[in-house]
Design a protein around this motif. Structure first.
Motif, PDB file in Angstrom:
ATOM      1  N   THR A  32       0.840  -1.266  -0.048  1.00  0.00           N
ATOM      2  CA  THR A  32       0.026   0.016   0.109  1.00  0.00           C
ATOM      3  C   THR A  32       0.818   1.365   0.033  1.00  0.00           C
ATOM      4  OG1 THR A  32      -1.869  -1.147   1.191  1.00  0.00           O
ATOM      5  CG2 THR A  32      -1.954   1.205   1.238  1.00  0.00           C
TER       6      THR A  32
ATOM      7  N   ALA B  27      -3.375  -0.122  -4.094  1.00  0.00           N
ATOM      8  CA  ALA B  27      -3.221   0.488  -3.032  1.00  0.00           C
ATOM      9  C   ALA B  27      -4.579   0.166  -2.174  1.00  0.00           C
ATOM     10  CB  ALA B  27      -2.733   1.860  -2.836  1.00  0.00           C
TER      11      ALA B  27
ATOM     12  N   CYS C 103      -4.977  -3.744  -1.453  1.00  0.00           N
ATOM     13  CA  CYS C 103      -3.905  -4.041  -0.180  1.00  0.00           C
ATOM     14  C   CYS C 103      -4.520  -3.430   0.999  1.00  0.00           C
ATOM     15  CB  CYS C 103      -2.540  -3.609  -0.594  1.00  0.00           C
ATOM     16  SG  CYS C 103      -1.732  -4.534  -1.971  1.00  0.00           S
ATOM     17  N   SER C 104      -4.843  -2.164   1.143  1.00  0.00           N
ATOM     18  CA  SER C 104      -5.353  -1.610   2.152  1.00  0.00           C
ATOM     19  C   SER C 104      -6.668  -2.485   2.852  1.00  0.00           C
ATOM     20  CB  SER C 104      -5.716  -0.283   2.281  1.00  0.00           C
ATOM     21  OG  SER C 104      -6.266   0.203   3.181  1.00  0.00           O
TER      22      SER C 104
END
Length: 116
Positions: free
Chosen positions: A23, A52, A55-56
């Protein structure tokens, strides 16, 4: 398909960290691409944004032991692979670091899927 809740194994902890690192790498890469030439780097920026975000979200699902994190890890690995492929085409150092973080995250997500 639901997973059976598992103890916070090293595999899961490593994936949480890999997703967090990815991220950060994607956010930084995106910012640097915007500063250099956003038009020429549009595909890189779009993929970094998607990567990002997934993944977060994956980090949060794993941290709370969501019943859906295995499925999310499958998608995360796919997005990371695509982002790594795009970023690795660019010679910028931030793109190369991002590509490496994406590859590591994809591998870590696949390890979680195998362990679930």
């Amino acid at each position: 398909m639901y997973h059976t809740p598992m103890e916070r194994s090293d595999v899961l902890e490593n994936c949480i960290q890999a997703c967090f690192d990815c991220t950060q790498a994607c956010e930084y890469c995106m910012e640097m691409c915007l500063r250099h030439d956003a038009t020429a780097m549009a595909d890189c920026i779009r993929l970094c944004r998607d990567c990002a975000d997934i993944c977060s979200l994956c980090t949060r699902f794993m941290a709370r032991d969501s019943a859906f994190y295995s499925e999310l890890c499958r998608l995360c690995a796919e997005v990371c692979d695509r982002c790594a492929a795009e970023c690795s085409q660019h010679q910028h150092e931030h793109c190369q670091r991002c590509a490496q973080a994406c590859r590591e995250c994809a591998q870590s997500c696949r390890e979680v899927i195998r362990a679930a």
